[in-house]
Design a protein around this motif. Structure first.
Motif, PDB file in Angstrom:
ATOM      1  N   LEU A   1       1.441  -4.710   3.165  1.00  0.00           N
ATOM      2  CA  LEU A   1       2.422  -3.813   3.753  1.00  0.00           C
ATOM      3  C   LEU A   1       2.098  -2.365   3.406  1.00  0.00           C
ATOM      4  CD1 LEU A   1       5.379  -5.812   2.212  1.00  0.00           C
ATOM      5  CD2 LEU A   1       4.548  -6.106   4.546  1.00  0.00           C
ATOM      6  N   ALA A   2       2.063  -1.490   4.399  1.00  0.00           N
ATOM      7  CA  ALA A   2       2.018  -0.056   4.149  1.00  0.00           C
ATOM      8  C   ALA A   2       3.456   0.441   4.182  1.00  0.00           C
ATOM      9  CB  ALA A   2       1.182   0.647   5.211  1.00  0.00           C
ATOM     10  N   THR A   3       3.911   1.069   3.100  1.00  0.00           N
ATOM     11  CA  THR A   3       5.341   1.384   3.046  1.00  0.00           C
ATOM     12  C   THR A   3       5.654   2.558   2.125  1.00  0.00           C
ATOM     13  OG1 THR A   3       7.548   0.457   2.625  1.00  0.00           O
ATOM     14  CG2 THR A   3       5.762  -0.283   1.182  1.00  0.00           C
ATOM     15  N   HIS A   4       6.732   3.274   2.485  1.00  0.00           N
ATOM     16  CA  HIS A   4       7.349   4.276   1.618  1.00  0.00           C
ATOM     17  C   HIS A   4       8.595   3.712   0.928  1.00  0.00           C
ATOM     18  CE1 HIS A   4       5.271   7.202   4.389  1.00  0.00           C
ATOM     19  NE2 HIS A   4       5.163   7.890   3.269  1.00  0.00           N
ATOM     20  N   ASP A   5       9.017   2.518   1.312  1.00  0.00           N
ATOM     21  CA  ASP A   5      10.316   1.983   0.925  1.00  0.00           C
ATOM     22  C   ASP A   5      10.269   1.438  -0.505  1.00  0.00           C
ATOM     23  OD1 ASP A   5      12.684   0.582   0.611  1.00  0.00           O
ATOM     24  OD2 ASP A   5      12.566  -0.447   2.536  1.00  0.00           O
ATOM     25  N   PRO A   6      10.966   2.066  -1.463  1.00  0.00           N
ATOM     26  CA  PRO A   6      10.898   1.588  -2.847  1.00  0.00           C
ATOM     27  C   PRO A   6      11.493   0.197  -3.028  1.00  0.00           C
ATOM     28  CG  PRO A   6      12.566   3.306  -2.630  1.00  0.00           C
ATOM     29  CD  PRO A   6      11.807   3.273  -1.340  1.00  0.00           C
TER      30      PRO A   6
ATOM     31  N   PRO B   1      -1.604   2.243  -4.955  1.00  0.00           N
ATOM     32  CA  PRO B   1      -1.470   3.633  -4.488  1.00  0.00           C
ATOM     33  C   PRO B   1      -2.749   4.104  -3.807  1.00  0.00           C
ATOM     34  CG  PRO B   1      -1.805   3.583  -6.869  1.00  0.00           C
ATOM     35  CD  PRO B   1      -1.742   2.155  -6.420  1.00  0.00           C
ATOM     36  N   VAL B   2      -2.639   4.447  -2.553  1.00  0.00           N
ATOM     37  CA  VAL B   2      -3.806   4.829  -1.760  1.00  0.00           C
ATOM     38  C   VAL B   2      -4.063   6.343  -1.904  1.00  0.00           C
ATOM     39  CG1 VAL B   2      -4.820   4.879   0.563  1.00  0.00           C
ATOM     40  CG2 VAL B   2      -3.283   3.008  -0.108  1.00  0.00           C
TER      41      VAL B   2
ATOM     42  N   CYS C   1      -1.974   9.882   3.260  1.00  0.00           N
ATOM     43  CA  CYS C   1      -2.891   9.469   2.195  1.00  0.00           C
ATOM     44  C   CYS C   1      -3.866   8.385   2.643  1.00  0.00           C
ATOM     45  CB  CYS C   1      -2.107   8.984   0.975  1.00  0.00           C
ATOM     46  SG  CYS C   1      -1.300   7.375   1.214  1.00  0.00           S
ATOM     47  N   GLY C   2      -3.578   7.720   3.767  1.00  0.00           N
ATOM     48  CA  GLY C   2      -4.488   6.701   4.270  1.00  0.00           C
ATOM     49  C   GLY C   2      -3.943   5.288   4.249  1.00  0.00           C
ATOM     50  N   LYS C   3      -2.643   5.123   4.031  1.00  0.00           N
ATOM     51  CA  LYS C   3      -2.072   3.765   3.990  1.00  0.00           C
ATOM     52  C   LYS C   3      -2.316   3.009   5.285  1.00  0.00           C
ATOM     53  CE  LYS C   3       2.243   4.868   3.188  1.00  0.00           C
ATOM     54  NZ  LYS C   3       2.086   6.338   3.272  1.00  0.00           N
TER      55      LYS C   3
ATOM     56  N   LEU D   1       0.872  -1.162   0.000  1.00  0.00           N
ATOM     57  CA  LEU D   1       0.000   0.000   0.000  1.00  0.00           C
ATOM     58  C   LEU D   1       0.913   1.217   0.000  1.00  0.00           C
ATOM     59  CD1 LEU D   1      -2.524  -1.139   2.773  1.00  0.00           C
ATOM     60  CD2 LEU D   1      -2.616  -1.615   0.309  1.00  0.00           C
ATOM     61  N   THR D   2       0.863   2.027  -1.055  1.00  0.00           N
ATOM     62  CA  THR D   2       1.830   3.101  -1.230  1.00  0.00           C
ATOM     63  C   THR D   2       1.134   4.457  -1.266  1.00  0.00           C
ATOM     64  OG1 THR D   2       1.718   3.007  -3.658  1.00  0.00           O
ATOM     65  CG2 THR D   2       3.289   1.527  -2.569  1.00  0.00           C
ATOM     66  N   GLY D   3       1.959   5.511  -1.215  1.00  0.00           N
ATOM     67  CA  GLY D   3       1.446   6.865  -1.287  1.00  0.00           C
ATOM     68  C   GLY D   3       2.112   7.754  -0.260  1.00  0.00           C
TER      69      GLY D   3
END
Length: 216
Positions: free
Chosen positions: A194-199, A210-211, A40-42, A34-36
């Motif tokens: 997974l909710a993540t910022h990690d590319p 993308p949330v 954004c709501g991840k 789950l990205t964004g």
């Protein structure tokens, strides 16, 4: 193995909608990111998928059963029997030992860590915490507590793993190890979300969602 399906889901905080039109198929053997951007709501979506909060509208089914209106008893059954959470606030009992935090059980007389000791050792070994089982969990760093959360999921052999930024506090070596462990859980049939910022973590997933990019 557990399948979770979201259809036209809307999520929010305090009655305010922050993302809507969410359609997701979360199936055994896969990792979903789950990205964004922040806000954004991840994490809210992750919590909704894990039945920690209710959607504003839409349906969320688990193995074909609509969870709308589920009682706390049914939710607790899902948490107990299927789900493992790896949260940013760790969900760790700081005053208890590392080993206790893996099994979350005491022995029959309540004086020692209960559960399967071999499985506890295996889970701690896989997450690089083999020598820390007897320590109080408050002694662990933030990254070590993240790994302890994953050790708990491994011990339980959870069919659903829900993780919020599981690599956020880790160095490159430990990040690679944790990504490998999550991938291995998926390959064993778990549904990993997974909710993540990690590319790097996103690249390791089977799908990225993308949330918050849809119009509300």
């Amino acid at each position: 193995m557990t399948t979770i399906i979201c259809r036209d889901l809307a999520i929010g905080i305090g009655g305010r909608t922050i993302a809507s039109g969410i359609d997701l198929n979360l199936v055994p053997g896969t990792m979903t990111a789950l990205t964004g951007p922040s806000g954004c709501g991840k994490t809210t979506l992750l919590s909704t998928i894990g039945l920690l909060q209710d959607p504003i509208r839409g349906t969320l089914t688990i193995d074909g059963t609509d969870t709308t209106g589920w009682s706390q008893r049914l939710r607790r059954g899902f948490w107990r029997d299927k789900a493992a959470f790896i949260l940013q606030d760790y969900g760790i009992m700081d005053e208890e030992t590392v080993a206790f935090n893996v099994s979350m059980r005491l022995n029959a007389i309540g004086l020692a860590v209960g559960g399967d000791r071999r499985r506890i050792r295996n889970a701690l070994g896989l997450t690089g915490l083999a020598s820390r089982g007897g320590e109080i969990a408050s002694h662990l760093s933030g990254g070590e507590k993240q790994r302890l959360g994953i050790a708990r999921a491994i011990y339980r052999n959870a069919s659903v793993i829900l993780a919020d930024e599981p690599t956020a506090s880790l160095d490159a070596g430990n990040r690679a190890n944790i990504i490998g462990l999550l991938r291995e859980r998926a390959e064993r049939g778990a549904t990993v979300v997974l909710a993540t910022h990690d590319p790097v973590l996103v690249e390791a997933c089977d799908q990225a969602y993308p949330v918050g990019v849809r119009n509300i």
